[in-house]
Design a protein around this motif. Structure first.
Motif, PDB file in Angstrom:
ATOM      1  N   LEU A  92      -5.059  -6.778  -3.645  1.00 60.99           N
ATOM      2  CA  LEU A  92      -4.081  -7.446  -2.771  1.00 60.99           C
ATOM      3  C   LEU A  92      -2.906  -7.972  -3.595  1.00 60.99           C
ATOM      4  O   LEU A  92      -1.742  -7.789  -3.208  1.00 60.99           O
ATOM      5  CB  LEU A  92      -4.735  -8.609  -2.022  1.00 60.99           C
ATOM      6  CG  LEU A  92      -5.532  -8.289  -0.794  1.00 60.99           C
ATOM      7  CD1 LEU A  92      -6.210  -9.548  -0.261  1.00 60.99           C
ATOM      8  CD2 LEU A  92      -4.668  -7.660   0.289  1.00 60.99           C
ATOM      9  N   ALA A  93      -3.210  -8.630  -4.701  1.00 60.98           N
ATOM     10  CA  ALA A  93      -2.154  -9.165  -5.561  1.00 60.98           C
ATOM     11  C   ALA A  93      -1.275  -8.041  -6.097  1.00 60.98           C
ATOM     12  O   ALA A  93      -0.044  -8.181  -6.160  1.00 60.98           O
ATOM     13  CB  ALA A  93      -2.756  -9.964  -6.712  1.00 60.98           C
ATOM     14  N   GLY A  94      -1.892  -6.920  -6.453  1.00 59.42           N
ATOM     15  CA  GLY A  94      -1.127  -5.772  -6.940  1.00 59.42           C
ATOM     16  C   GLY A  94      -0.197  -5.215  -5.875  1.00 59.42           C
ATOM     17  O   GLY A  94       0.953  -4.860  -6.167  1.00 59.42           O
ATOM     18  N   ILE A  95      -0.681  -5.146  -4.649  1.00 56.75           N
ATOM     19  CA  ILE A  95       0.156  -4.662  -3.542  1.00 56.75           C
ATOM     20  C   ILE A  95       1.318  -5.616  -3.321  1.00 56.75           C
ATOM     21  O   ILE A  95       2.478  -5.202  -3.204  1.00 56.75           O
ATOM     22  CB  ILE A  95      -0.673  -4.488  -2.257  1.00 56.75           C
ATOM     23  CG1 ILE A  95      -1.681  -3.354  -2.425  1.00 56.75           C
ATOM     24  CG2 ILE A  95       0.238  -4.237  -1.047  1.00 56.75           C
ATOM     25  CD1 ILE A  95      -2.756  -3.301  -1.347  1.00 56.75           C
ATOM     26  N   LYS A  96       1.022  -6.910  -3.279  1.00 60.07           N
ATOM     27  CA  LYS A  96       2.065  -7.910  -3.044  1.00 60.07           C
ATOM     28  C   LYS A  96       3.138  -7.852  -4.123  1.00 60.07           C
ATOM     29  O   LYS A  96       4.335  -7.831  -3.832  1.00 60.07           O
ATOM     30  CB  LYS A  96       1.450  -9.304  -2.979  1.00 60.07           C
ATOM     31  CG  LYS A  96       2.447 -10.383  -2.626  1.00 60.07           C
ATOM     32  CD  LYS A  96       1.762 -11.727  -2.466  1.00 60.07           C
ATOM     33  CE  LYS A  96       2.770 -12.774  -2.023  1.00 60.07           C
ATOM     34  NZ  LYS A  96       2.159 -14.077  -1.830  1.00 60.07           N
ATOM     35  N   THR A  97       2.713  -7.809  -5.376  1.00 63.78           N
ATOM     36  CA  THR A  97       3.658  -7.740  -6.487  1.00 63.78           C
ATOM     37  C   THR A  97       4.490  -6.463  -6.421  1.00 63.78           C
ATOM     38  O   THR A  97       5.712  -6.492  -6.604  1.00 63.78           O
ATOM     39  CB  THR A  97       2.917  -7.814  -7.836  1.00 63.78           C
ATOM     40  OG1 THR A  97       2.222  -9.059  -7.898  1.00 63.78           O
ATOM     41  CG2 THR A  97       3.868  -7.685  -9.014  1.00 63.78           C
ATOM     42  N   ALA A  98       3.839  -5.352  -6.142  1.00 62.92           N
ATOM     43  CA  ALA A  98       4.561  -4.074  -6.044  1.00 62.92           C
ATOM     44  C   ALA A  98       5.590  -4.110  -4.912  1.00 62.92           C
ATOM     45  O   ALA A  98       6.716  -3.621  -5.075  1.00 62.92           O
ATOM     46  CB  ALA A  98       3.573  -2.933  -5.844  1.00 62.92           C
ATOM     47  N   LEU A  99       5.224  -4.701  -3.782  1.00 63.78           N
ATOM     48  CA  LEU A  99       6.176  -4.807  -2.670  1.00 63.78           C
ATOM     49  C   LEU A  99       7.359  -5.690  -3.053  1.00 63.78           C
ATOM     50  O   LEU A  99       8.515  -5.364  -2.734  1.00 63.78           O
ATOM     51  CB  LEU A  99       5.491  -5.353  -1.414  1.00 63.78           C
ATOM     52  CG  LEU A  99       4.470  -4.441  -0.750  1.00 63.78           C
ATOM     53  CD1 LEU A  99       3.797  -5.153   0.417  1.00 63.78           C
ATOM     54  CD2 LEU A  99       5.103  -3.134  -0.289  1.00 63.78           C
ATOM     55  N   GLU A 100       7.081  -6.786  -3.727  1.00 64.51           N
ATOM     56  CA  GLU A 100       8.155  -7.685  -4.164  1.00 64.51           C
ATOM     57  C   GLU A 100       9.112  -6.991  -5.122  1.00 64.51           C
ATOM     58  O   GLU A 100      10.303  -7.304  -5.153  1.00 64.51           O
ATOM     59  CB  GLU A 100       7.560  -8.933  -4.825  1.00 64.51           C
ATOM     60  CG  GLU A 100       6.870  -9.856  -3.846  1.00 64.51           C
ATOM     61  CD  GLU A 100       6.062 -10.964  -4.510  1.00 64.51           C
ATOM     62  OE1 GLU A 100       5.852 -10.927  -5.751  1.00 64.51           O
ATOM     63  OE2 GLU A 100       5.601 -11.857  -3.769  1.00 64.51           O
ATOM     64  N   LYS A 101       8.604  -6.059  -5.898  1.00 71.89           N
ATOM     65  CA  LYS A 101       9.422  -5.332  -6.875  1.00 71.89           C
ATOM     66  C   LYS A 101       9.933  -4.001  -6.325  1.00 71.89           C
ATOM     67  O   LYS A 101      10.552  -3.226  -7.049  1.00 71.89           O
ATOM     68  CB  LYS A 101       8.612  -5.074  -8.149  1.00 71.89           C
ATOM     69  CG  LYS A 101       8.261  -6.325  -8.899  1.00 71.89           C
ATOM     70  CD  LYS A 101       7.459  -5.995 -10.148  1.00 71.89           C
ATOM     71  CE  LYS A 101       7.149  -7.225 -10.955  1.00 71.89           C
ATOM     72  NZ  LYS A 101       6.417  -6.894 -12.192  1.00 71.89           N
ATOM     73  N   ASN A 102       9.630  -3.723  -5.059  1.00 70.60           N
ATOM     74  CA  ASN A 102      10.026  -2.477  -4.411  1.00 70.60           C
ATOM     75  C   ASN A 102       9.448  -1.258  -5.138  1.00 70.60           C
ATOM     76  O   ASN A 102      10.075  -0.208  -5.224  1.00 70.60           O
ATOM     77  CB  ASN A 102      11.552  -2.380  -4.298  1.00 70.60           C
ATOM     78  CG  ASN A 102      11.986  -1.387  -3.240  1.00 70.60           C
ATOM     79  OD1 ASN A 102      11.237  -1.064  -2.321  1.00 70.60           O
ATOM     80  ND2 ASN A 102      13.202  -0.886  -3.368  1.00 70.60           N
ATOM     81  N   GLU A 103       8.230  -1.406  -5.653  1.00 68.70           N
ATOM     82  CA  GLU A 103       7.530  -0.325  -6.345  1.00 68.70           C
ATOM     83  C   GLU A 103       6.506   0.269  -5.381  1.00 68.70           C
ATOM     84  O   GLU A 103       5.313  -0.053  -5.424  1.00 68.70           O
ATOM     85  CB  GLU A 103       6.863  -0.857  -7.617  1.00 68.70           C
ATOM     86  CG  GLU A 103       7.862  -1.370  -8.636  1.00 68.70           C
ATOM     87  CD  GLU A 103       7.234  -2.053  -9.823  1.00 68.70           C
ATOM     88  OE1 GLU A 103       6.027  -2.406  -9.779  1.00 68.70           O
ATOM     89  OE2 GLU A 103       7.958  -2.264 -10.819  1.00 68.70           O
ATOM     90  N   LEU A 104       6.990   1.132  -4.514  1.00 67.26           N
ATOM     91  CA  LEU A 104       6.160   1.634  -3.422  1.00 67.26           C
ATOM     92  C   LEU A 104       5.043   2.550  -3.890  1.00 67.26           C
ATOM     93  O   LEU A 104       3.971   2.566  -3.287  1.00 67.26           O
ATOM     94  CB  LEU A 104       7.034   2.318  -2.375  1.00 67.26           C
ATOM     95  CG  LEU A 104       8.023   1.379  -1.683  1.00 67.26           C
ATOM     96  CD1 LEU A 104       8.899   2.144  -0.701  1.00 67.26           C
ATOM     97  CD2 LEU A 104       7.294   0.256  -0.975  1.00 67.26           C
TER      98      LEU A 104
END
Length: 121
Positions: A41-53
């Protein structure tokens, strides 16, 4: 604690079948899920915040598989939607979906039993 014949959110009966009726092995998988799911979950959230789809999609895919293994079917379904949404590059939809994903995964973590043997009785 859900029974083995639970509702739309959990299908522990099928999970137990995937583990050849081995309660101990399923219990270990659930323990691992409870430890690893927050990291995904944390990885998804961080990736979304960085626009790393791509990273968000990869983490959602892994989370989807882990949810499916332990019978967390609702969380699995939302994880699949996140995987597809991020895979298609729909960042705003993925950001909107994240709270639902987080809610379903946390519910699974809190609700899945420590011992499926006890839940089976």
């Amino acid at each position: 604690m859900p029974s083995i014949d639970d509702s739309e959110n959990f299908d522990l009966k099928s999970a137990l079948a995937r583990f050849s009726q081995d309660h101990e092995l399923l219990d270990e998988a659930i323990a691992i899920f409870k430890e690893e799911a927050p990291k995904h979950l944390a990885g998804i959230k961080t990736a979304l915040e960085k626009n790393e789809l791509k990273e968000a999609s990869t983490s959602a895919h892994t989370l989807k598989s882990e949810c499916g293994a332990v019978g967390a079917v609702k969380a699995q379904s939302v994880s699949l939607t996140m995987e597809k949404t991020t895979g298609k590059g729909h960042i705003s939809e993925a950001i909107e979906l994240y709270p639902q994903l987080e809610k379903m995964v946390i519910q699974a973590i809190e609700t899945l039993p420590e011992s499926t043997m006890e839940a089976d009785q």
